[in-house]
Design a protein around this motif. Structure first.
Motif, mmCIF file in Angstrom:
data_model
loop_
_atom_site.group_PDB
_atom_site.id
_atom_site.type_symbol
_atom_site.label_atom_id
_atom_site.label_comp_id
_atom_site.label_asym_id
_atom_site.label_seq_id
_atom_site.Cartn_x
_atom_site.Cartn_y
_atom_site.Cartn_z
ATOM 1 N N THR A 247 17.110 -46.775 148.149
ATOM 2 C CA THR A 247 15.850 -46.137 148.514
ATOM 3 C C THR A 247 15.656 -44.825 147.773
ATOM 4 O O THR A 247 14.542 -44.473 147.367
ATOM 5 N N ALA A 248 16.741 -44.078 147.595
ATOM 6 C CA ALA A 248 16.656 -42.709 147.092
ATOM 7 C C ALA A 248 16.455 -42.620 145.592
ATOM 8 O O ALA A 248 16.234 -41.513 145.081
ATOM 9 N N ARG A 252 12.314 -44.602 145.437
ATOM 10 C CA ARG A 252 11.503 -43.418 145.180
ATOM 11 C C ARG A 252 10.664 -43.595 143.924
ATOM 12 O O ARG A 252 9.481 -43.240 143.881
ATOM 13 N N ASN A 253 11.275 -44.169 142.870
ATOM 14 C CA ASN A 253 10.544 -44.385 141.626
ATOM 15 C C ASN A 253 9.387 -45.363 141.830
ATOM 16 O O ASN A 253 8.302 -45.181 141.264
ATOM 17 N N THR A 256 6.381 -43.649 143.340
ATOM 18 C CA THR A 256 5.579 -42.872 142.394
ATOM 19 C C THR A 256 4.705 -43.782 141.538
ATOM 20 O O THR A 256 3.557 -43.423 141.229
ATOM 21 N N PHE A 288 11.246 -44.041 153.971
ATOM 22 C CA PHE A 288 11.611 -42.751 153.387
ATOM 23 C C PHE A 288 11.913 -41.674 154.426
ATOM 24 O O PHE A 288 12.923 -40.980 154.327
ATOM 25 N N LEU A 292 15.328 -39.081 154.471
ATOM 26 C CA LEU A 292 15.049 -37.866 153.716
ATOM 27 C C LEU A 292 15.098 -36.697 154.692
ATOM 28 O O LEU A 292 14.207 -36.524 155.520
ATOM 29 N N PHE A 297 17.706 -36.663 150.002
ATOM 30 C CA PHE A 297 17.996 -38.064 150.269
ATOM 31 C C PHE A 297 19.497 -38.246 150.502
ATOM 32 O O PHE A 297 20.324 -37.644 149.813
ATOM 33 N N ASP A 315 15.164 -34.417 144.519
ATOM 34 C CA ASP A 315 14.343 -35.412 145.206
ATOM 35 C C ASP A 315 13.063 -34.799 145.761
ATOM 36 O O ASP A 315 12.009 -35.447 145.782
ATOM 37 N N MET A 319 9.041 -36.322 145.728
ATOM 38 C CA MET A 319 8.387 -36.811 146.928
ATOM 39 C C MET A 319 7.146 -35.990 147.278
ATOM 40 O O MET A 319 6.108 -36.540 147.676
#
Length: 856
Positions: A247-248, A252-253, A256, A288, A292, A297, A315, A319
């Motif tokens: 996830t981190a 995350r990518n 975005t 998330f 987080l 993360f 991170d 975010m």
């Protein structure tokens, strides 16, 4: 779409005139000027094998293939940056056709001479070289940006370039999901549909749109579409490479990329309103927010990236940037909550969020307005406290004010760790029940970041049982275990999880055997281990905790023996009642309660290591059990986050009771919260709870006759679970689909259909008219069993409880009330010292008062 895409990277005239955008516009211009200065004259391109100073293209001019393909992507990035500056309102080169013409000519030359080559990068056939990512994503990202920024000028001076560039990019691209999943596929599909818009190809736009939407689809763990297993799952888990929780990083990518896609599609008619934002908000809430914490993360969701040093709070800005953009597309309470969350991430953290580093000039302006809005109070509306069970990626998160506690499990389904290309070089026990206790206000990257994984002995990670002094060579990149049992359950913010220890699937390394459970209550985490042994007879260490602090922190460890003798400093193999770690430099503390009689060792040592020429110096505190691998050892202990000495003293066996700790079942009750939890590894009985096989369960008794229950099947292989509560005449109030109940006068059995549910947690609500009295009776019985009420007094009290229970079960509420009042009178009457513990007396009086109120 083209206007939206341009605005993402270049902003607009109105936006860029805002003071908050000035630094970003200046940075875009600075990059454009700097790169333009490196653009060689046309006459030098052939002789220097490239259009950029100091960048020679082609594999023959590089040390290896990846370097060569990387230089190709870098060249397109330079050209894209020059083009972007000429399309950015407010920049000094905005509309500079001289620069635009130079970039257009360079684009054509590089594409024709170095990018337009045949071959298969995966098999090594043909003229392609290096990394597939450069050919299919890295270079197309930059070419597409340049084409969009230069589109009006290209039409005037080189109209055939647009289609030619698309044809060459298409020759390197396929949507067949080999590597093309998650963020990679999102990049490809965005490029593909924007390119369709550039040439007016509506069919291409729709194809790119439909392909992009596949990355937003929730993965079906039983029947994944197109066999793609990388992405978000029904319980909020995110997996990459099929078996690595990520996830981190990759998750995350992907966020975005989809956020960028949302901006591209804004105000078009191609998608129903809210379709994209609804999915994004579900990711924020369920995937998330739970992982987080204060802008950081959790390490066990970063794969091999977890071992990188000097990462800090990188991170947080990523975010904040993505979610700031998202605030422009949500409305009502959803917008209010999201704005509060963004402000929380940007301010309630040690991270420095520099909006000038964002990709778009638009985002700093939006964030500036949000932070300046005094009506927005920073807060986490999604996961301020509670419990999240991610069985599909085998992670658990327990959240309370002051801390987060999270566990990394593994099995035949989820890898024990990830390591490759020299990254994460000592990973072997990271998925063996390693846990992380993050304390509020601390510097989380220095507590558990890459430094932790480099300086701490891999066999001594917090929560791990491993062979003493074991050293290993790296094996597979993300090896599975051979155990099926790894799962957990939760209800109303309380949770449990468990796993069996196992060797890697290839049997290159033999782990210790045994089973472990974690029970997460209000302010305390209880850990049980049963039948720990080692097939080769090597000695074992079970690390209760391992914590880092700086050399200058004057870290303290204090303790009390089973005989009540206090002390401080390191000790070796002493029977302790409790211990406490305290770092006065950052005012952080953790307490430990030892619920068994095994000797405990407390170590406090300075250690250092050098990683990539960076010296890491830390004081390492390790609290552990040392036990022989030849014997089957069972352990029981508790972690108390942010514990003071006074708080530790309040935890007694009257509040925490281990109901069972065997290889069949591990179970614990916390009488103060009214929560009982159990993990069954096979058919077994834990008093109030019993099951016909592998089951994880949490039962919350509210004292008013209502019970809330969370249950899962932790092996993912059983078609049905039969679980029995030793409570009579229960009525089923509500239950998830697949749950039925068989109620009887002595007990009630739940039957749950668990075929193909992949560890899903079922929630059940039940009630009984005699529930309040049962709550009193259960608490009383546990108090007697633990010695909190002496036997002579217990005999008199038991009669009153029994009479109250029989009246309540028969529906005679007034008679039950009278019996309870007699019980309370007997309980509070003067007794000899130590006959009834004060904490127990207060607890029982509270439960009696609750029961009387309910029966009335």
């Amino acid at each position: 779409m083209l206007a939206n895409y341009t605005a993402i990277f270049a902003g607009t005239a109105t936006n860029n005139s805002h003071p908050a955008a000035a630094a970003k516009v200046e940075a875009i211009q600075g990059d454009g000027d700097g790169y333009a200065a490196r653009l060689r004259p046309r006459s030098q391109w052939e002789d220097n094998f490239g259009v950029i100073n100091n960048v020679r293209l082609g594999p023959e001019n590089s040390s290896n293939g990846p370097t060569a393909s990387g230089r190709l992507t870098s060249t397109f990035r330079v050209l894209g940056s020059i083009a972007l500056a000429t399309a950015t309102p407010g920049s000094t080169s905005y509309g500079d056709i001289t620069r635009q013409d130079a970039v257009i000519e360079a684009l054509r030359w590089v594409i024709e001479n170095y990018y337009d080559v045949p071959g298969d990068i995966y098999t090594g056939e043909g003229d392609k070289y290096g990394d597939w990512w450069d050919w299919e994503i890295g270079s197309p990202n930059q070419i597409t940006l340049a084409l969009v920024c230069l589109r009006h000028r290209i039409v005037e001076i080189d109209p055939s370039l647009m289609q030619q560039a698309l044809d060459v990019m298409d020759s390197h691209l396929t949507f067949v999901p080999k590597f093309h999943t998650g963020a990679n596929r999102a990049d490809m599909t965005i490029n593909y549909l924007i390119q369709g818009a550039l040439v007016g190809d509506g069919a291409r736009v729709v194809e790119g749109l439909e392909s992009h939407l596949t990355v937003m689809a929730t993965i079906d763990p039983i029947d994944p579409a197109e066999n793609i297993t990388d992405g978000f799952y029904p319980d909020g888990s995110f997996l990459q490479h099929g078996n690595v929780p990520y996830t981190a990083t990759y998750g995350r990518n992907l966020l975005t990329r989809v956020m960028q896609f949302t901006q591209i599609m804004a105000d078009t008619s191609l998608l129903p309103e809210g379709e994209l934002t609804d999915t994004l908000m579900s990711w924020v809430r369920n995937s998330f927010a739970p992982v987080l914490y204060e802008g950081h993360f959790f390490e066990h969701l970063k794969g091999r990236v977890a071992a990188r040093i000097n990462v800090g709070y990188d991170d947080t800005p990523v975010m904040v940037e993505a979610l700031t953009d998202l605030t422009r597309y949500v409305r009502g309470q959803t917008a209010d909550d999201l704005r509060a969350y963004v402000k929380h991430l940007a301010t309630d953290t040690l991270a420095v969020v520099n909006a000038d580093d964002f990709a778009s000039p638009v985002t700093p302006v939006t964030l500036h307005a949000l932070l300046a809005d005094t009506a927005v109070t920073p807060r986490d509306p999604y996961f301020p406290s509670g419990h999240a069970t991610f069985n599909l990626m085998e992670r658990d998160v327990h959240a309370r004010t002051g801390y987060r506690f999270t566990i990394a499990r593994s099995s035949e389904r989820i890898g024990k760790y990830e390591t490759m290309s020299g990254a994460n070089p000592r990973p072997w026990f990271q998925g063996e029940g390693a846990y992380y206790l993050y304390l509020t206000g601390q510097n989380h990257p220095t507590t558990y970041g890459g430094e932790y994984l480099h300086v701490v002995d891999p066999t001594m990670l917090a929560g791990v049982t491993a062979q003493v002094g074991e050293s290993r060579e790296r094996t597979g990149s993300s090896p599975w275990g051979t155990n099926a049992h790894s799962g957990g359950a939760s209800v109303d913010g309380f949770g449990t999880s468990s796993m069996t220890l196992s060797p890697e699937f290839n049997l290159e390394y033999v782990n210790p055997d045994g089973c472990k459970s974690w029970f997460m209550f209000e302010g305390v985490i209880i850990v049980l281990a049963a039948d720990l042994t080692e097939s080769n007879g090597r000695d074992l260490r079970t690390s209760v905790d391992t914590r880092l602090s700086t050399h200058s922190s004057s870290t303290e460890v204090s303790w009390t023996t089973k005989d009540g003798v206090p002390g401080s400093g390191p000790v070796d193999a002493v029977r302790l009642s409790n211990a406490r770690w305290h770092d006065p430099e950052v005012d952080a503390a953790v307490g430990y309660i030892f619920l068994d009689d095994h000797p405990v060792t407390l170590g406090l040592d300075d250690d250092s290591t050098t990683v990539n020429s960076v010296l890491i110096e830390r004081t390492i505190a390790n609290i552990s059990y040392l036990h022989p691998g030849t014997a089957r050892t069972s352990l029981a202990y508790a972690l108390v986050p942010n514990a003071t000495d006074e708080l530790l003293a309040t935890y007694s066996h009257a509040c925490i009771e281990v109901l069972a700790n065997t290889s069949e079942v591990q179970a614990v009750v916390d009488t103060r919260s009214g929560v009982t939890m159990a993990n069954f590894f096979s058919a077994g009985d834990a008093g109030l709870l019993s099951a016909d096989g592998a089951t994880s369960v949490v039962v919350k008794q509210n004292g008013d006759g209502h019970l809330r229950l969370g249950l899962s099947e932790p092996t993912f292989s059983r078609d049905q679970v039969r679980f029995t509560l030793a409570l009579p005449d229960l009525d089923l109030v509500a239950a998830d689909e697949g749950v039925s109940m068989e109620s009887g006068h002595d007990a009630s059995t739940l039957v749950i259909d668990t075929k193909d549910v992949s560890g899903r947690v079922f929630t059940v609500e039940m009630t009984t008219s005699a529930g309040p009295v049962h709550a009193v009776s259960g608490a009383f019985d546990r108090s007697v069993a633990t010695g909190a009420i002496a036997a002579p007094v217990a005999a008199r009290l038991r009669a009153s409880v029994g009479i109250a229970q029989r009246h309540a079960e028969a529906g005679r509420n007034q008679q039950a009330i009278q019996a309870l009042e007699r019980f309370q009178y007997q309980l509070t009457a003067p007794h000899p010292p130590h006959t009834v513990e004060p904490v127990t007396k207060d607890l029982l009086v509270q439960k009696v008062e609750t029961a009387v109120a309910q029966l009335s």
